[in-house]
Write an enzyme that holds these catalytic residues in place. Sequence first.
Site, PDB file in Angstrom:
ATOM      1  N   ASP A   1      65.045  92.504   3.975  1.00 28.69           N
ATOM      2  CA  ASP A   1      66.300  92.936   4.598  1.00 28.69           C
ATOM      3  C   ASP A   1      66.812  94.232   3.977  1.00 28.69           C
ATOM      4  O   ASP A   1      66.551  94.510   2.806  1.00 28.69           O
ATOM      5  CB  ASP A   1      67.339  91.809   4.437  1.00 28.69           C
ATOM      6  CG  ASP A   1      68.500  91.967   5.409  1.00 28.69           C
ATOM      7  OD1 ASP A   1      68.314  92.622   6.467  1.00 28.69           O
ATOM      8  OD2 ASP A   1      69.592  91.443   5.118  1.00 28.69           O
TER       9      ASP A   1
ATOM     10  N   HIS B   1      63.246 101.308   9.107  1.00 32.73           N
ATOM     11  CA  HIS B   1      62.132 100.414   9.450  1.00 32.73           C
ATOM     12  C   HIS B   1      60.795 101.092   9.145  1.00 32.73           C
ATOM     13  O   HIS B   1      59.855 100.461   8.672  1.00 32.73           O
ATOM     14  CB  HIS B   1      62.198 100.010  10.926  1.00 32.73           C
ATOM     15  CG  HIS B   1      63.419  99.202  11.270  1.00 32.73           C
ATOM     16  ND1 HIS B   1      63.832  98.140  10.512  1.00 32.73           N
ATOM     17  CD2 HIS B   1      64.322  99.304  12.283  1.00 32.73           C
ATOM     18  CE1 HIS B   1      64.934  97.610  11.042  1.00 32.73           C
ATOM     19  NE2 HIS B   1      65.250  98.314  12.112  1.00 32.73           N
TER      20      HIS B   1
ATOM     21  N   LEU C   1      43.819  87.336  -0.377  1.00 29.78           N
ATOM     22  CA  LEU C   1      45.232  87.063  -0.078  1.00 29.78           C
ATOM     23  C   LEU C   1      45.327  86.746   1.406  1.00 29.78           C
ATOM     24  O   LEU C   1      44.603  87.325   2.215  1.00 29.78           O
ATOM     25  CB  LEU C   1      46.093  88.307  -0.366  1.00 29.78           C
ATOM     26  CG  LEU C   1      47.584  88.173  -0.007  1.00 29.78           C
ATOM     27  CD1 LEU C   1      48.317  87.367  -1.087  1.00 29.78           C
ATOM     28  CD2 LEU C   1      48.263  89.539   0.136  1.00 29.78           C
TER      29      LEU C   1
HETATM   30  C1  IPE Z   1      66.691  88.471   8.529  1.00 30.23           C
HETATM   31  O1  IPE Z   1      67.434  89.627   8.492  1.00 30.23           O
HETATM   32  C2  IPE Z   1      65.502  88.659   9.451  1.00 30.23           C
HETATM   33  C3  IPE Z   1      64.465  89.538   8.953  1.00 30.23           C
HETATM   34  C4  IPE Z   1      64.432  90.132   7.772  1.00 30.23           C
HETATM   35  C5  IPE Z   1      63.377  89.746   9.864  1.00 30.23           C
HETATM   36  P1  IPE Z   1      68.693  89.846   9.456  1.00 30.23           P
HETATM   37  O2  IPE Z   1      69.249  91.175   9.118  1.00 30.23           O
HETATM   38  O3  IPE Z   1      68.307  89.604  10.858  1.00 30.23           O
HETATM   39  O4  IPE Z   1      69.649  88.661   8.992  1.00 30.23           O
HETATM   40  P2  IPE Z   1      71.216  88.460   9.146  1.00 30.23           P
HETATM   41  O5  IPE Z   1      71.562  88.714  10.581  1.00 30.23           O
HETATM   42  O6  IPE Z   1      71.875  89.462   8.244  1.00 30.23           O
HETATM   43  O7  IPE Z   1      71.457  87.061   8.690  1.00 30.23           O
HETATM   44  C1  IPE Z   2      65.467  94.021   8.091  1.00 31.61           C
HETATM   45  O1  IPE Z   2      66.324  95.097   7.958  1.00 31.61           O
HETATM   46  C2  IPE Z   2      64.407  94.249   9.131  1.00 31.61           C
HETATM   47  C3  IPE Z   2      64.578  93.465  10.360  1.00 31.61           C
HETATM   48  C4  IPE Z   2      65.435  92.497  10.541  1.00 31.61           C
HETATM   49  C5  IPE Z   2      63.695  93.798  11.461  1.00 31.61           C
HETATM   50  P1  IPE Z   2      67.638  95.208   8.835  1.00 31.61           P
HETATM   51  O2  IPE Z   2      67.326  95.972  10.077  1.00 31.61           O
HETATM   52  O3  IPE Z   2      68.258  93.884   9.047  1.00 31.61           O
HETATM   53  O4  IPE Z   2      68.549  96.099   7.885  1.00 31.61           O
HETATM   54  P2  IPE Z   2      70.092  95.897   7.614  1.00 31.61           P
HETATM   55  O5  IPE Z   2      70.263  94.497   7.104  1.00 31.61           O
HETATM   56  O6  IPE Z   2      70.797  96.127   8.904  1.00 31.61           O
HETATM   57  O7  IPE Z   2      70.405  96.929   6.581  1.00 31.61           O
HETATM   58 MG    MG Z   3      69.625  92.765   8.041  1.00 33.08          MG
END
Ligand code: IPE
Ligand code: IPE
Ligand code: MG
Length: 227
Positions: free
Chosen positions: A13, A30, A125
């Site tokens: 995240d 990303h 792995l």
């Molecule tokens: C969790 O992150 C999902 C992934 C890392 C793929 P999110 O950014 O979607 O989670 P929330 O919405 O903050 O809980």
């Molecule tokens: C996690 O990073 C990746 C996915 C959920 C695809 P986020 O896109 O949720 O990044 P933040 O949490 O908004 O910074």
């Molecule tokens: Mg996120």
Amino acid sequence: MSNLARHVAIIMDGNGRWAQERGLKRVKGHERGAETVRSITTFASNHPEVEVLTLYAFSTENWKRPKMEVDFLMRLLNRYLKNETETYIRHQIRFETIGDLSRFSPALQKQIASMKERTRDFKRLTQVLALNYGSQDEISRAAARLCNEGREICVRTLEEELESAKFGPVDILIRTGGDQRLSNFLLWQSAYAELFFTHTLWPDFTPEELESIIGEFKRRTRRFGGI
Ligand code: IPE
Ligand code: IPE
Ligand code: MG
């Protein structure tokens, strides 16, 4: 004997915030995040204990995001799989997935299937990407299958049906990005996982930080309900 870090699972995240902090579009985060996937996966493949690395890449709830971001993530995944095939072969990494792939485009599904096929015999792995994955979705689909087949619903039969159960229980569960929640990730397999939350945003996460988390994991006492 110290704890074995056999299965490491990561909620990757913080990509969006990483980009926004730099005045960039979220999707740039990303792109950088995909590079971190490569470095962490390579590190794990060279680690003597880690056999399975499960990475949360796209949740069943992430479809709620703007279409432009979702489309970008799909293209990024396709590009990542194409570009990284050599990395998987060089480091002998088997590629696997959990989650409902049927919602992805036929081209992406084909790319995923071909990557699995090309890496299926590698043993250093197993990298499991969680794609359109949500634990509640997975557990309820497994229960529905058992029910349709008129089978008993218990821990053993559910574990047979859960696609994620074949990779075994999670030893270390890490969430980057500062939030302390599971967001519907591997709820069943994490029943006795050791949890680690770091403020590091995913694009900044390094093998050194993973190494230090594994070090802390080894110092923890796991009781699994015993004394
Ligand atoms: C969790 O992150 C999902 C992934 C890392 C793929 P999110 O950014 O979607 O989670 P929330 O919405 O903050 O809980
Ligand atoms: C996690 O990073 C990746 C996915 C959920 C695809 P986020 O896109 O949720 O990044 P933040 O949490 O908004 O910074
Ligand atoms: Mg996120």
